[in-house]
Design a protein around this motif. Structure first.
Motif, PDB file in Angstrom:
ATOM      1  N   LEU A 130       0.493  -1.269  -0.037  1.00  0.00           N
ATOM      2  CA  LEU A 130       0.072  -0.248   0.203  1.00  0.00           C
ATOM      3  C   LEU A 130       1.129   1.381   0.214  1.00  0.00           C
ATOM      4  CD1 LEU A 130      -2.658   1.233   0.333  1.00  0.00           C
ATOM      5  CD2 LEU A 130      -2.345   1.675   2.951  1.00  0.00           C
ATOM      6  N   LEU A 131       2.376   0.932   1.045  1.00  0.00           N
ATOM      7  CA  LEU A 131       2.819   2.183   0.833  1.00  0.00           C
ATOM      8  C   LEU A 131       3.433   2.368  -0.790  1.00  0.00           C
ATOM      9  CD1 LEU A 131       4.483   1.722   4.271  1.00  0.00           C
ATOM     10  CD2 LEU A 131       3.433   3.814   3.581  1.00  0.00           C
ATOM     11  N   VAL A 132       4.001   1.345  -0.620  1.00  0.00           N
ATOM     12  CA  VAL A 132       4.601   1.666  -2.510  1.00  0.00           C
ATOM     13  C   VAL A 132       3.095   2.482  -3.465  1.00  0.00           C
ATOM     14  CG1 VAL A 132       5.145   0.164  -4.961  1.00  0.00           C
ATOM     15  CG2 VAL A 132       5.892  -0.218  -2.121  1.00  0.00           C
ATOM     16  N   GLU A 133       1.909   1.821  -3.531  1.00  0.00           N
ATOM     17  CA  GLU A 133       1.164   2.337  -3.982  1.00  0.00           C
ATOM     18  C   GLU A 133       1.347   3.841  -3.777  1.00  0.00           C
ATOM     19  OE1 GLU A 133      -3.886   1.832  -4.352  1.00  0.00           O
ATOM     20  OE2 GLU A 133      -2.749   0.299  -3.876  1.00  0.00           O
ATOM     21  N   ARG A 134       0.611   4.447  -2.915  1.00  0.00           N
ATOM     22  CA  ARG A 134       1.229   5.700  -2.116  1.00  0.00           C
ATOM     23  C   ARG A 134       1.852   6.507  -2.961  1.00  0.00           C
ATOM     24  NH1 ARG A 134      -0.832   4.725   3.815  1.00  0.00           N
ATOM     25  NH2 ARG A 134      -2.957   4.547   3.862  1.00  0.00           N
ATOM     26  N   ALA A 135       3.359   6.189  -2.535  1.00  0.00           N
ATOM     27  CA  ALA A 135       3.841   6.632  -3.306  1.00  0.00           C
ATOM     28  C   ALA A 135       4.609   7.012  -4.876  1.00  0.00           C
ATOM     29  CB  ALA A 135       5.716   5.638  -2.802  1.00  0.00           C
ATOM     30  N   GLN A 136       3.385   6.264  -6.089  1.00  0.00           N
ATOM     31  CA  GLN A 136       3.323   5.901  -6.969  1.00  0.00           C
ATOM     32  C   GLN A 136       2.699   6.914  -7.742  1.00  0.00           C
ATOM     33  OE1 GLN A 136       2.672   1.757  -7.682  1.00  0.00           O
ATOM     34  NE2 GLN A 136       4.644   1.387  -8.413  1.00  0.00           N
ATOM     35  N   GLN A 137       1.446   6.816  -6.540  1.00  0.00           N
ATOM     36  CA  GLN A 137       0.626   8.308  -6.728  1.00  0.00           C
ATOM     37  C   GLN A 137       1.254   9.090  -6.241  1.00  0.00           C
ATOM     38  OE1 GLN A 137      -2.936   7.199  -4.194  1.00  0.00           O
ATOM     39  NE2 GLN A 137      -3.482   5.481  -5.088  1.00  0.00           N
ATOM     40  N   ASP A 138       1.840   9.405  -5.274  1.00  0.00           N
ATOM     41  CA  ASP A 138       2.624  10.954  -5.001  1.00  0.00           C
ATOM     42  C   ASP A 138       3.877  11.289  -6.169  1.00  0.00           C
ATOM     43  OD1 ASP A 138       1.325  11.379  -2.805  1.00  0.00           O
ATOM     44  OD2 ASP A 138       2.779  10.391  -1.594  1.00  0.00           O
ATOM     45  N   THR A 141       1.925  13.087  -9.092  1.00  0.00           N
ATOM     46  CA  THR A 141       1.371  14.277  -8.714  1.00  0.00           C
ATOM     47  C   THR A 141       2.634  15.291  -8.229  1.00  0.00           C
ATOM     48  OG1 THR A 141       0.696  13.723  -6.274  1.00  0.00           O
ATOM     49  CG2 THR A 141      -1.222  13.965  -8.041  1.00  0.00           C
ATOM     50  N   GLY A 142       4.116  14.837  -8.244  1.00  0.00           N
ATOM     51  CA  GLY A 142       4.767  15.223  -8.218  1.00  0.00           C
ATOM     52  C   GLY A 142       5.397  15.760  -7.117  1.00  0.00           C
ATOM     53  N   LYS A 143       4.918  15.132  -6.187  1.00  0.00           N
ATOM     54  CA  LYS A 143       5.124  14.882  -4.545  1.00  0.00           C
ATOM     55  C   LYS A 143       6.287  13.752  -4.445  1.00  0.00           C
ATOM     56  CE  LYS A 143       0.366  15.850  -3.318  1.00  0.00           C
ATOM     57  NZ  LYS A 143      -0.949  15.458  -2.527  1.00  0.00           N
ATOM     58  N   ILE A 148       9.212   9.932  -2.001  1.00  0.00           N
ATOM     59  CA  ILE A 148      10.588   9.116  -1.189  1.00  0.00           C
ATOM     60  C   ILE A 148      10.424   8.180  -0.054  1.00  0.00           C
ATOM     61  CG2 ILE A 148      13.082   9.796  -0.668  1.00  0.00           C
ATOM     62  CD1 ILE A 148      13.535  11.433  -3.288  1.00  0.00           C
ATOM     63  N   ASP A 149      10.114   9.348   0.818  1.00  0.00           N
ATOM     64  CA  ASP A 149       9.519   8.559   2.551  1.00  0.00           C
ATOM     65  C   ASP A 149       8.935   7.904   2.380  1.00  0.00           C
ATOM     66  OD1 ASP A 149      10.860  11.299   3.295  1.00  0.00           O
ATOM     67  OD2 ASP A 149       9.251  12.058   3.767  1.00  0.00           O
ATOM     68  N   GLN A 150       8.025   7.390   2.101  1.00  0.00           N
ATOM     69  CA  GLN A 150       6.567   6.114   2.188  1.00  0.00           C
ATOM     70  C   GLN A 150       7.611   5.265   0.945  1.00  0.00           C
ATOM     71  OE1 GLN A 150       2.510   7.016   1.607  1.00  0.00           O
ATOM     72  NE2 GLN A 150       2.950   8.669   0.366  1.00  0.00           N
ATOM     73  N   LYS A 177      15.649   1.150  -6.488  1.00  0.00           N
ATOM     74  CA  LYS A 177      15.892   2.143  -7.715  1.00  0.00           C
ATOM     75  C   LYS A 177      14.645   3.077  -7.575  1.00  0.00           C
ATOM     76  CE  LYS A 177      15.467   1.215 -12.698  1.00  0.00           C
ATOM     77  NZ  LYS A 177      15.784   2.202 -13.007  1.00  0.00           N
ATOM     78  N   ARG A 178      13.863   2.863  -7.543  1.00  0.00           N
ATOM     79  CA  ARG A 178      12.860   4.377  -7.179  1.00  0.00           C
ATOM     80  C   ARG A 178      13.034   5.014  -6.787  1.00  0.00           C
ATOM     81  NH1 ARG A 178      11.939   5.161 -10.954  1.00  0.00           N
ATOM     82  NH2 ARG A 178      10.365   6.611 -10.651  1.00  0.00           N
ATOM     83  N   ILE A 179      13.520   4.659  -5.035  1.00  0.00           N
ATOM     84  CA  ILE A 179      13.669   5.552  -3.833  1.00  0.00           C
ATOM     85  C   ILE A 179      15.400   6.419  -5.133  1.00  0.00           C
ATOM     86  CG2 ILE A 179      15.441   5.949  -2.665  1.00  0.00           C
ATOM     87  CD1 ILE A 179      14.172   3.942  -1.352  1.00  0.00           C
ATOM     88  N   ARG A 180      16.256   5.324  -5.638  1.00  0.00           N
ATOM     89  CA  ARG A 180      17.777   5.990  -5.855  1.00  0.00           C
ATOM     90  C   ARG A 180      16.763   6.954  -7.708  1.00  0.00           C
ATOM     91  NH1 ARG A 180      19.384   1.133  -5.567  1.00  0.00           N
ATOM     92  NH2 ARG A 180      21.937   1.110  -3.015  1.00  0.00           N
ATOM     93  N   ASP A 181      16.213   7.133  -8.422  1.00  0.00           N
ATOM     94  CA  ASP A 181      15.811   7.128  -9.650  1.00  0.00           C
ATOM     95  C   ASP A 181      15.221   9.303  -9.004  1.00  0.00           C
ATOM     96  OD1 ASP A 181      16.317   5.376 -11.200  1.00  0.00           O
ATOM     97  OD2 ASP A 181      14.892   4.420 -11.665  1.00  0.00           O
ATOM     98  N   LEU A 182      14.445   9.093  -7.547  1.00  0.00           N
ATOM     99  CA  LEU A 182      13.899   9.613  -7.616  1.00  0.00           C
ATOM    100  C   LEU A 182      15.121  10.608  -7.118  1.00  0.00           C
ATOM    101  CD1 LEU A 182      10.486   8.452  -5.984  1.00  0.00           C
ATOM    102  CD2 LEU A 182      11.276  10.021  -7.969  1.00  0.00           C
ATOM    103  N   GLY A 183      15.922  10.368  -7.070  1.00  0.00           N
ATOM    104  CA  GLY A 183      17.290  11.330  -6.391  1.00  0.00           C
ATOM    105  C   GLY A 183      17.682  10.759  -4.453  1.00  0.00           C
TER     106      GLY A 183
END
Length: 203
Positions: A130-138, A141-143, A148-150, A177-183
């Motif tokens: 669920l946290l991954v899903e929320r992170a993808q939504q963020d 929307t540019g959040k 990254i936190d999620q 990988k998503r954490i690193r891709d987002l910086g």
């Protein structure tokens, strides 16, 4: 008269425990049956009452029935939540997980330790997804910082539940990988583990 009354109440409680639909009623009747059996043990030991199986065996069976009843109850709640979650928004999914966690907390003594641990691991896994899903939504929307936190919180849960399964390790790597891709940065304690081969995963 005391033996006859205790035996009658015992049979009534066992009948309700087997037949009732409401879980709290079933569990309450099981506990009352155990109390009746404890009252009957002195008479049973003196040969004044005949019970098959023995009171001790019946108590063990009732405890086993409690584990089965509570496990089936939570399984039913989980299946209902699973169907509803397919069409539900993300926040509603979080509510389902919270309700299931509360049910496990409520019935943990009846579930038994192994069933309790199994359900908690299952719910933690769902919470991480669920946290991954929320992170993808963020992300969408540019959040970025919130995403990254999620992802990091999800990664923490996934790593705690790492059982060596290749699919599970792949999910861990995808989140990293998503954490690193987002910086973002993988927490230093995890990077140190990877550098020393602590978890068997590449950095």
């Amino acid at each position: 008269m005391r033996v006859l009354n205790a035996t009658r109440v015992l049979n009534e409680n066992l009948h309700v425990m087997r037949r009732a639909k409401e879980i709290d009623m079933r569990l309450a009747k099981g506990r009352q049956a155990i109390e009746q059996l404890r009252d009957l043990i002195p008479y049973y030991e003196k040969g004044l009452v005949n019970l098959q199986p023995s009171p001790q065996e019946l108590v063990a069976r009732i405890y086993n029935a409690e584990r089965t009843i509570t496990h089936q109850h939570i399984e039913s709640l989980f299946n209902v939540a699973l169907k509803q979650a397919k069409k539900a928004p993300t926040e509603a999914k979080g509510q389902y997980i919270t309700e299931l966690t509360e049910a496990v907390d409520k019935y943990k003594s009846q579930l038994g330790k192994s069933n309790e641990i199994r359900w908690r691991k299952r719910l933690e896994r769902d919470r991480s997804l669920l946290l991954v899903e929320r992170a993808q939504q963020d992300e969408g929307t540019g959040k970025r910082d919130r995403a990254i936190d999620q992802y990091i919180e999800a990664l923490d849960m996934l790593r705690a539940d790492n059982n060596g399964d290749p699919a599970h390790q792949q999910r861990i790597e995808q989140v990293k990988k998503r954490i690193r891709d987002l910086g973002g940065q993988i927490p230093e304690r995890w990077e140190n583990e990877e550098a020393t081969g602590g978890d068997g995963l590449s950095a």
